[in-house]
Design a protein around this motif. Structure first.
Motif, PDB file in Angstrom:
ATOM      1  N   LEU A  81       0.687  -1.284   0.009  1.00 56.79           N
ATOM      2  CA  LEU A  81       0.053  -0.127  -0.154  1.00 56.79           C
ATOM      3  C   LEU A  81       1.186   1.354  -0.227  1.00 56.79           C
ATOM      4  CD1 LEU A  81      -2.858  -0.621   2.501  1.00 56.79           C
ATOM      5  CD2 LEU A  81      -2.877   0.480  -0.203  1.00 56.79           C
ATOM      6  N   SER A  82       0.066   2.152  -0.663  1.00 58.20           N
ATOM      7  CA  SER A  82       1.023   3.742  -0.156  1.00 58.20           C
ATOM      8  C   SER A  82       0.493   4.359   0.508  1.00 58.20           C
ATOM      9  CB  SER A  82       0.408   4.061  -2.006  1.00 58.20           C
ATOM     10  OG  SER A  82       0.657   3.959  -3.265  1.00 58.20           O
ATOM     11  N   GLY A  83       0.815   5.433   0.903  1.00 56.36           N
ATOM     12  CA  GLY A  83       1.231   5.860   2.091  1.00 56.36           C
ATOM     13  C   GLY A  83       0.388   7.387   1.817  1.00 56.36           C
ATOM     14  N   GLY A  84       0.354   8.174   0.971  1.00 59.90           N
ATOM     15  CA  GLY A  84      -0.530   9.052   1.206  1.00 59.90           C
ATOM     16  C   GLY A  84      -1.381   9.046  -0.212  1.00 59.90           C
ATOM     17  N   TYR A  85      -1.882  10.396  -1.341  1.00 62.49           N
ATOM     18  CA  TYR A  85      -2.634  10.324  -2.266  1.00 62.49           C
ATOM     19  C   TYR A  85      -2.767   8.946  -3.101  1.00 62.49           C
ATOM     20  CZ  TYR A  85      -4.556  14.332   0.055  1.00 62.49           C
ATOM     21  OH  TYR A  85      -5.491  15.271   0.624  1.00 62.49           O
ATOM     22  N   GLY A  86      -1.271   8.153  -3.036  1.00 64.57           N
ATOM     23  CA  GLY A  86      -0.964   7.097  -4.008  1.00 64.57           C
ATOM     24  C   GLY A  86      -2.574   6.235  -3.605  1.00 64.57           C
ATOM     25  N   LEU A  87      -2.935   6.230  -2.591  1.00 63.14           N
ATOM     26  CA  LEU A  87      -4.278   5.071  -2.085  1.00 63.14           C
ATOM     27  C   LEU A  87      -5.071   5.350  -3.209  1.00 63.14           C
ATOM     28  CD1 LEU A  87      -4.379   5.722   1.686  1.00 63.14           C
ATOM     29  CD2 LEU A  87      -3.174   3.291   0.535  1.00 63.14           C
ATOM     30  N   LEU A  88      -5.222   5.982  -3.927  1.00 63.04           N
ATOM     31  CA  LEU A  88      -6.555   6.432  -4.668  1.00 63.04           C
ATOM     32  C   LEU A  88      -6.176   5.267  -6.090  1.00 63.04           C
ATOM     33  CD1 LEU A  88      -7.057  10.555  -5.600  1.00 63.04           C
ATOM     34  CD2 LEU A  88      -8.191   8.818  -4.101  1.00 63.04           C
ATOM     35  N   TYR A  89      -5.012   5.521  -6.497  1.00 60.96           N
ATOM     36  CA  TYR A  89      -4.209   4.613  -7.482  1.00 60.96           C
ATOM     37  C   TYR A  89      -4.619   3.313  -6.531  1.00 60.96           C
ATOM     38  CZ  TYR A  89      -1.686   8.269  -9.620  1.00 60.96           C
ATOM     39  OH  TYR A  89      -1.661   9.728 -10.814  1.00 60.96           O
ATOM     40  N   ASP A  90      -4.185   2.469  -5.489  1.00 66.40           N
ATOM     41  CA  ASP A  90      -4.500   1.151  -5.237  1.00 66.40           C
ATOM     42  C   ASP A  90      -6.637   0.659  -5.344  1.00 66.40           C
ATOM     43  OD1 ASP A  90      -1.874   1.596  -4.547  1.00 66.40           O
ATOM     44  OD2 ASP A  90      -1.627   2.415  -2.605  1.00 66.40           O
ATOM     45  N   LEU A  91      -6.616   2.426  -4.470  1.00 71.43           N
ATOM     46  CA  LEU A  91      -8.184   2.151  -5.122  1.00 71.43           C
ATOM     47  C   LEU A  91      -8.568   1.396  -5.933  1.00 71.43           C
ATOM     48  CD1 LEU A  91     -10.988   1.969  -3.388  1.00 71.43           C
ATOM     49  CD2 LEU A  91     -11.416   3.914  -4.177  1.00 71.43           C
ATOM     50  N   LEU A  92      -8.218   2.031  -7.142  1.00 73.34           N
ATOM     51  CA  LEU A  92      -8.752   1.205  -8.748  1.00 73.34           C
ATOM     52  C   LEU A  92      -8.271   0.113  -8.805  1.00 73.34           C
ATOM     53  CD1 LEU A  92      -7.829   4.653 -10.918  1.00 73.34           C
ATOM     54  CD2 LEU A  92     -10.239   3.630 -10.067  1.00 73.34           C
ATOM     55  N   VAL A  93      -6.475  -0.485  -8.411  1.00 74.41           N
ATOM     56  CA  VAL A  93      -6.511  -1.792  -8.102  1.00 74.41           C
ATOM     57  C   VAL A  93      -7.130  -3.098  -7.018  1.00 74.41           C
ATOM     58  CG1 VAL A  93      -4.251  -3.039  -7.160  1.00 74.41           C
ATOM     59  CG2 VAL A  93      -4.164  -1.369  -8.624  1.00 74.41           C
ATOM     60  N   VAL A  94      -7.935  -2.322  -6.173  1.00 73.64           N
ATOM     61  CA  VAL A  94      -9.086  -3.423  -5.650  1.00 73.64           C
ATOM     62  C   VAL A  94      -9.349  -3.531  -6.106  1.00 73.64           C
ATOM     63  CG1 VAL A  94     -10.099  -3.137  -3.189  1.00 73.64           C
ATOM     64  CG2 VAL A  94      -7.940  -2.796  -2.978  1.00 73.64           C
ATOM     65  N   VAL A  95     -10.688  -2.334  -6.238  1.00 78.67           N
ATOM     66  CA  VAL A  95     -11.970  -2.157  -7.293  1.00 78.67           C
ATOM     67  C   VAL A  95     -11.679  -3.748  -8.801  1.00 78.67           C
ATOM     68  CG1 VAL A  95     -13.718  -1.400  -9.011  1.00 78.67           C
ATOM     69  CG2 VAL A  95     -12.894  -0.453  -6.716  1.00 78.67           C
ATOM     70  N   LEU A  96     -10.238  -3.202  -9.090  1.00 75.55           N
ATOM     71  CA  LEU A  96     -10.675  -4.328 -10.236  1.00 75.55           C
ATOM     72  C   LEU A  96      -9.830  -5.619  -9.796  1.00 75.55           C
ATOM     73  CD1 LEU A  96      -9.444  -5.424 -13.566  1.00 75.55           C
ATOM     74  CD2 LEU A  96      -7.796  -4.023 -12.638  1.00 75.55           C
ATOM     75  N   THR A  97      -9.249  -5.954  -9.316  1.00 69.31           N
ATOM     76  CA  THR A  97      -9.109  -7.598  -7.604  1.00 69.31           C
ATOM     77  C   THR A  97      -9.811  -8.060  -6.996  1.00 69.31           C
ATOM     78  OG1 THR A  97      -7.135  -6.502  -7.300  1.00 69.31           O
ATOM     79  CG2 THR A  97      -7.571  -8.603  -6.450  1.00 69.31           C
ATOM     80  N   ARG A  98     -11.165  -7.398  -6.537  1.00 65.22           N
ATOM     81  CA  ARG A  98     -11.878  -7.520  -5.972  1.00 65.22           C
ATOM     82  C   ARG A  98     -13.485  -7.611  -7.376  1.00 65.22           C
ATOM     83  NH1 ARG A  98     -16.265  -5.715  -1.743  1.00 65.22           N
ATOM     84  NH2 ARG A  98     -18.062  -8.049  -2.808  1.00 65.22           N
ATOM     85  N   TRP A  99     -13.247  -7.413  -8.358  1.00 67.73           N
ATOM     86  CA  TRP A  99     -14.373  -7.666  -9.200  1.00 67.73           C
ATOM     87  C   TRP A  99     -13.567  -9.050  -9.987  1.00 67.73           C
ATOM     88  CZ3 TRP A  99     -12.814  -7.907 -14.769  1.00 67.73           C
ATOM     89  CH2 TRP A  99     -13.826  -7.875 -15.573  1.00 67.73           C
TER      90      TRP A  99
END
Length: 360
Positions: A81-99
């Motif tokens: 996981l990223s530490g700052g606003y890079g979490l927004l990118y991580d959120l997109l990865v999580v959405v794809l992975t959950r799908w």
């Protein structure tokens, strides 16, 4: 041996920094245990400016997404996981992975979203669904994750110790005298270089004859000029620049005490502390993040490293008394032996998480 596929998503060197090194070493640990790996490198590289950084990062995450899609057989996504606003990118990865219905293993490296609750990380946890587990670096991190993001989170405490290389440094002999203190980091004011130099100035004012060695890449040229200017003013200080591999071993061999007066608000579990301790070196550091679990209480500085009186007095005692110095040096050796056991336990625990994630 396990044969399942894991997609590893996270920053990989270069550039060299703590999260990138741990991601690489964690992947090496999984590969050595027999897992098949595919990589989604999220590092923006050494971007020359802010806009290029964001462009490179967006491109890296897009390529990471393609890697995930190209490996439907992978049952687990390991996400650093990223530490700052890079979490927004991580959120997109999580959405794809959950799908895609995969299990997600989150590896945490920052206190940025633990000093206060992050709406982005809360969204990540919700989107990940039931098939997720979290790797925390210390009990404090695990407890805070649970308090801020849900008591239901499956969390394992695994230190960075599981993923560092053991320095091939000859342990200090009983006849060694105390002669040098050191500082090693990606150098910035946030990482405490100013406070380290303040400490050396205070020691000089007290008549200390100790030398100091500073190593690591500087955040910018201004910091490098600052170090050199103050080093000339104080005397007995050498800036050796970035050190890797054999150069790092040589640096660690040349110091007796590592002082890491970090003021970085998101500090988690600095690899440099474990590297020094595994070389049998005495370590003093600021009480931030997980550091209180790494350094003896008597060698902890306050979180802002604003009060240097205690550590300055202790260093002066060690300099004047060989017996006192050898006492704490022997404690450092005993601590190294305990860390060797913890390293093996943590590495095994890490592998176990991926061998049967659904049952943990």
């Amino acid at each position: 041996m396990p044969s399942k596929m894991i997609v590893v998503a996270g920053p990989l060197p270069p550039p060299v920094h703590g999260a990138a090194l741990i991601t690489r070493r964690a992947a090496d640990t999984l590969r050595a245990a027999g897992f098949q790996l595919a990589f989604g490198d999220t590092s923006p590289g050494d971007a020359p400016d802010r806009w290029r950084h964001h462009f490179n990062r967006a491109r890296a995450y897009a390529q990471c997404g393609r890697t995930i899609l190209r490996h439907p057989e992978a049952s687990i996504l390991y996400l650093s996981l990223s530490g700052g606003y890079g979490l927004l990118y991580d959120l997109l990865v999580v959405v794809l992975t959950r799908w895609l219905g995969k299990t997600i293993a989150f590896h945490h490296h920052s206190f940025a979203y633990l000093t206060k609750r992050s709406a982005i990380l809360a969204s990540i946890v919700r989107m990940a669904g039931a098939n997720q587990f979290h790797i925390a670096l210390c009990p404090r991190m695990a407890t805070t994750l649970s308090e801020l993001y849900g008591k239901h989170l499956r969390t394992a405490v695994i230190s960075n110790l599981a993923f560092i290389d053991l320095p091939t440094v000859e342990l200090r002999s009983c006849e060694r005298t105390f002669s040098a203190i050191g500082y090693l980091s990606n150098i910035s004011l946030e990482k405490g270089i100013g406070r380290f130099l303040d400490l050396m100035a205070r020691l000089r004012e007290s008549g200390s004859g100790l030398t100091a060695r500073i190593a690591g890449p500087c955040a910018d040229l201004e910091i490098e000029h600052y170090i050199k200017r103050r080093a000339n003013e104080i005397g007995g200080i050498e800036y050796v620049g970035p050190v890797y591999d054999d150069a790092k071993v040589h640096f660690l061999s040349s110091i007796d005490v590592l002082v890491f007066p970090t003021r970085y608000v998101n500090e988690a579990q600095p690899v440099v502390i474990y590297e020094a301790q595994m070389a049998g070196i005495i370590v003093a550091a600021s009480s931030r993040g997980c550091i209180a679990n790494m350094v003896p209480e008597e060698l902890l500085l306050d979180p802002s490293a604003s009060d240097l009186d205690g550590i300055a007095e202790q260093i002066l005692v060690w300099e004047k008394s060989v017996a006192d110095f050898h006492t704490v040096l022997n404690e450092a050796k005993r601590n190294r032996a305990a860390l060797l056991v913890q390293r093996e336990d943590d590495a095994r625990k890490f592998i176990d998480l991926f061998e049967a994630p659904a049952t943990r």
